[in-house]
Every structure is written in C-alpha cells, then in structure tokens.
Design a protein around this motif. Structure first.
Motif, PDB file in Angstrom:
ATOM      1  N   ILE A  20      48.908  58.559  31.900  1.00  0.00           N
ATOM      2  CA  ILE A  20      47.549  59.113  31.897  1.00  0.00           C
ATOM      3  C   ILE A  20      46.618  58.212  31.090  1.00  0.00           C
ATOM      4  CG2 ILE A  20      46.105  61.063  31.138  1.00  0.00           C
ATOM      5  CD1 ILE A  20      47.777  61.712  33.614  1.00  0.00           C
ATOM      6  N   LEU A  21      47.086  57.746  29.939  1.00  0.00           N
ATOM      7  CA  LEU A  21      46.263  56.847  29.124  1.00  0.00           C
ATOM      8  C   LEU A  21      45.903  55.585  29.897  1.00  0.00           C
ATOM      9  CD1 LEU A  21      47.964  57.088  25.601  1.00  0.00           C
ATOM     10  CD2 LEU A  21      45.838  58.175  26.367  1.00  0.00           C
ATOM     11  N   GLU A  22      46.842  55.082  30.698  1.00  0.00           N
ATOM     12  CA  GLU A  22      46.586  53.865  31.490  1.00  0.00           C
ATOM     13  C   GLU A  22      45.461  54.080  32.491  1.00  0.00           C
ATOM     14  OE1 GLU A  22      50.455  52.915  33.049  1.00  0.00           O
ATOM     15  OE2 GLU A  22      51.087  51.970  31.160  1.00  0.00           O
ATOM     16  N   ILE A  23      45.310  55.294  33.007  1.00  0.00           N
ATOM     17  CA  ILE A  23      44.208  55.600  33.927  1.00  0.00           C
ATOM     18  C   ILE A  23      42.875  55.314  33.245  1.00  0.00           C
ATOM     19  CG2 ILE A  23      43.000  57.499  35.097  1.00  0.00           C
ATOM     20  CD1 ILE A  23      45.792  58.728  35.640  1.00  0.00           C
ATOM     21  N   PHE A  24      42.822  55.555  31.927  1.00  0.00           N
ATOM     22  CA  PHE A  24      41.604  55.319  31.152  1.00  0.00           C
ATOM     23  C   PHE A  24      41.550  53.905  30.574  1.00  0.00           C
ATOM     24  CE2 PHE A  24      42.267  59.956  30.843  1.00  0.00           C
ATOM     25  CZ  PHE A  24      41.077  60.380  31.412  1.00  0.00           C
ATOM     26  N   GLY A  25      42.475  53.052  31.009  1.00  0.00           N
ATOM     27  CA  GLY A  25      42.479  51.669  30.553  1.00  0.00           C
ATOM     28  C   GLY A  25      43.073  51.472  29.163  1.00  0.00           C
ATOM     29  N   VAL A  26      43.800  52.449  28.674  1.00  0.00           N
ATOM     30  CA  VAL A  26      44.424  52.357  27.348  1.00  0.00           C
ATOM     31  C   VAL A  26      45.914  52.148  27.545  1.00  0.00           C
ATOM     32  CG1 VAL A  26      44.870  53.569  25.175  1.00  0.00           C
ATOM     33  CG2 VAL A  26      42.678  53.882  26.358  1.00  0.00           C
ATOM     34  N   GLU A  27      46.400  51.033  27.044  1.00  0.00           N
ATOM     35  CA  GLU A  27      47.825  50.746  27.173  1.00  0.00           C
ATOM     36  C   GLU A  27      48.499  50.937  25.825  1.00  0.00           C
ATOM     37  OE1 GLU A  27      48.964  47.233  29.269  1.00  0.00           O
ATOM     38  OE2 GLU A  27      47.240  47.369  30.616  1.00  0.00           O
ATOM     39  N   ARG A  28      49.430  51.864  25.781  1.00  0.00           N
ATOM     40  CA  ARG A  28      50.190  52.147  24.570  1.00  0.00           C
ATOM     41  C   ARG A  28      51.641  52.378  24.954  1.00  0.00           C
ATOM     42  NH1 ARG A  28      46.104  50.569  22.889  1.00  0.00           N
ATOM     43  NH2 ARG A  28      44.783  51.424  21.257  1.00  0.00           N
ATOM     44  N   ALA A  29      52.525  52.080  24.039  1.00  0.00           N
ATOM     45  CA  ALA A  29      53.952  52.311  24.253  1.00  0.00           C
ATOM     46  C   ALA A  29      54.264  53.786  23.986  1.00  0.00           C
ATOM     47  CB  ALA A  29      54.771  51.423  23.314  1.00  0.00           C
ATOM     48  N   ARG A  30      55.341  54.251  24.583  1.00  0.00           N
ATOM     49  CA  ARG A  30      55.785  55.629  24.340  1.00  0.00           C
ATOM     50  C   ARG A  30      56.035  55.852  22.852  1.00  0.00           C
ATOM     51  NH1 ARG A  30      60.639  55.902  28.441  1.00  0.00           N
ATOM     52  NH2 ARG A  30      61.093  54.244  27.016  1.00  0.00           N
ATOM     53  N   SER A  31      56.601  54.872  22.189  1.00  0.00           N
ATOM     54  CA  SER A  31      56.899  55.010  20.755  1.00  0.00           C
ATOM     55  C   SER A  31      55.617  55.193  19.941  1.00  0.00           C
ATOM     56  CB  SER A  31      57.689  53.808  20.239  1.00  0.00           C
ATOM     57  OG  SER A  31      56.952  52.618  20.430  1.00  0.00           O
ATOM     58  N   THR A  32      54.530  54.576  20.397  1.00  0.00           N
ATOM     59  CA  THR A  32      53.244  54.733  19.697  1.00  0.00           C
ATOM     60  C   THR A  32      52.767  56.171  19.792  1.00  0.00           C
ATOM     61  OG1 THR A  32      52.667  52.443  20.167  1.00  0.00           O
ATOM     62  CG2 THR A  32      50.856  53.922  19.592  1.00  0.00           C
ATOM     63  N   VAL A  33      52.832  56.753  20.985  1.00  0.00           N
ATOM     64  CA  VAL A  33      52.416  58.139  21.175  1.00  0.00           C
ATOM     65  C   VAL A  33      53.325  59.053  20.353  1.00  0.00           C
ATOM     66  CG1 VAL A  33      52.154  60.024  22.849  1.00  0.00           C
ATOM     67  CG2 VAL A  33      51.427  57.696  23.447  1.00  0.00           C
ATOM     68  N   HIS A  34      54.614  58.793  20.398  1.00  0.00           N
ATOM     69  CA  HIS A  34      55.580  59.569  19.612  1.00  0.00           C
ATOM     70  C   HIS A  34      55.202  59.540  18.133  1.00  0.00           C
ATOM     71  CE1 HIS A  34      59.286  59.896  17.191  1.00  0.00           C
ATOM     72  NE2 HIS A  34      59.593  60.842  18.055  1.00  0.00           N
ATOM     73  N   ASN A  35      54.891  58.365  17.607  1.00  0.00           N
ATOM     74  CA  ASN A  35      54.516  58.234  16.193  1.00  0.00           C
ATOM     75  C   ASN A  35      53.211  58.960  15.886  1.00  0.00           C
ATOM     76  OD1 ASN A  35      56.813  56.755  15.613  1.00  0.00           O
ATOM     77  ND2 ASN A  35      55.804  54.790  15.936  1.00  0.00           N
ATOM     78  N   TRP A  36      52.252  58.919  16.798  1.00  0.00           N
ATOM     79  CA  TRP A  36      50.985  59.623  16.586  1.00  0.00           C
ATOM     80  C   TRP A  36      51.216  61.122  16.445  1.00  0.00           C
ATOM     81  CZ3 TRP A  36      47.802  57.011  21.048  1.00  0.00           C
ATOM     82  CH2 TRP A  36      47.378  55.748  20.640  1.00  0.00           C
ATOM     83  N   VAL A  37      52.071  61.670  17.312  1.00  0.00           N
ATOM     84  CA  VAL A  37      52.357  63.102  17.266  1.00  0.00           C
ATOM     85  C   VAL A  37      52.944  63.472  15.906  1.00  0.00           C
ATOM     86  CG1 VAL A  37      53.807  64.949  18.222  1.00  0.00           C
ATOM     87  CG2 VAL A  37      52.629  63.366  19.759  1.00  0.00           C
ATOM     88  N   HIS A  38      53.879  62.681  15.417  1.00  0.00           N
ATOM     89  CA  HIS A  38      54.537  63.014  14.152  1.00  0.00           C
ATOM     90  C   HIS A  38      53.654  62.749  12.939  1.00  0.00           C
ATOM     91  CE1 HIS A  38      58.219  64.294  15.946  1.00  0.00           C
ATOM     92  NE2 HIS A  38      58.093  63.291  16.780  1.00  0.00           N
TER      93      HIS A  38
END
Length: 183
Positions: A20-38
């Motif tokens: 979904i983030l890529e649709i908005f032109g934002v490329e992030r790794a799964r681990s980055t999203v995981h870290n943000w949540v925590h």
C-alpha cells in the motif's frame, strides 16, 4: 509512518502494508514498518470505570513455545482494558494481572465475569473483587477478542514466528489500542 502503523494494526500483513505504501511512492522494508509499530508504544487508555469486566486467558504460541495471554474486556463497549502475555499460568501471575488492571482502571466495584479457571477466581478473591461464573453471555466479548488475535496470527500457524515474548507483548498492547479505536 502513521498510515503504515494504522494499516498494519487494522489487519494488513507487513507485506500488504508495504505494498500500500508503494502505491503512494513510499518504499519501506517490512522490518521498518514492524519497528515503527513497536516504537510507537501504543497502549489502551487508562482510567476506565466499567460496571462489568470479562476476563479470560488463552494460549498463544511464540515460535514453538506456549504462552498465556490474559485479557480484560469491557463487555458493554467491547473495549480491551488490559492484556498481558505470560510464560505460564499460575495464581501469582493472575493476581499480578488483576493488580495491574486495578492500577490502570477503576474496577473495584465492577463485577468480573470469569469462566471456570481457578487462577482467575483466586485472583478475584485475593483482591476482594466481586465475580460471577459465566460461560457465555457478556463474557463472550473476551472470546471475540481472542478469536481476532488468533485470526491475525493464523498466517503464522497461530504463532508469532521469530518473535521474542517482549515483542509479542508490545504488539498485543498496540493491537489493543487499535482495537479500541476501531470499535
């Protein structure tokens, strides 16, 4: 960052959140999203005063180990009041769960709805809390929460794979926060 946390806690996998983030032109790794949540350290709000509290425990798997998830839910609002992940189920742990619940919320006059678990009954008695045995009815609210947690982890064979207990406990608190926002 905020959108990815919301999407993941609302039910999307880390991979789908990244897509979904890529649709908005934002490329992030799964681990980055995981870290943000925590790192967001989201927790349910304190200071509630429910008339009834449904309390239960269920088994959650972390890798190949069994843990016990304790949860307290306001059956009137379906709001998660408190969760805690523990490596075992004992009277002492149940008492500690109730002590933390009492610190966070004004529940001393509430009626606690419990199933047949002797540890939960003991904890209520030790804290001088009113409780009643209820197999169905209002206590089912906590069962609905457990079903949703297990649904969310079913893609991992009902298991938090490669997760430490602290990480899973953090995720469960974040899930509680998100659950309360969505109800």
């Amino acid at each position: 960052m905020k959108l990815s946390i919301q999407l993941h806690l609302a039910g999307l996998s880390l991979s789908n959140t990244v897509s979904i983030l890529e649709i908005f032109g934002v490329e992030r790794a799964r681990s980055t999203v995981h870290n943000w949540v925590h790192k967001a350290d989201l927790q349910p709000e304190s200071g509630r005063s429910p008339d009834h509290v449904a309390v239960d425990e269920t088994v959650i798997r972390l890798n190949n180990e069994q843990y016990w998830l304790y949860a307290a839910v306001n059956p009137e609002t379906n709001e998660l009041l408190h969760t805690k992940l523990e490596p075992t189920r004992t009277n002492v742990i149940a008492r500690s769960f109730f002590a933390k619940l009492r610190e966070k919320h004004d529940v001393d006059t509430a009626v606690f709805l419990v199933d047949g678990a002797p540890t939960l009954k003991d904890a209520c008695q030790r804290h001088g809390l009113r409780f009643q045995y209820e197999k169905h009815g209002n206590r089912n609210t906590v069962e609905r929460v457990f079903r949703e947690i297990k649904r969310r982890t079913s893609s991992f064979s009902n298991c938090f794979s490669n997760a430490a207990a602290d990480t899973a406990d953090d995720w469960l608190r974040s899930f509680s926060f998100a659950w309360n926002q969505l109800i």
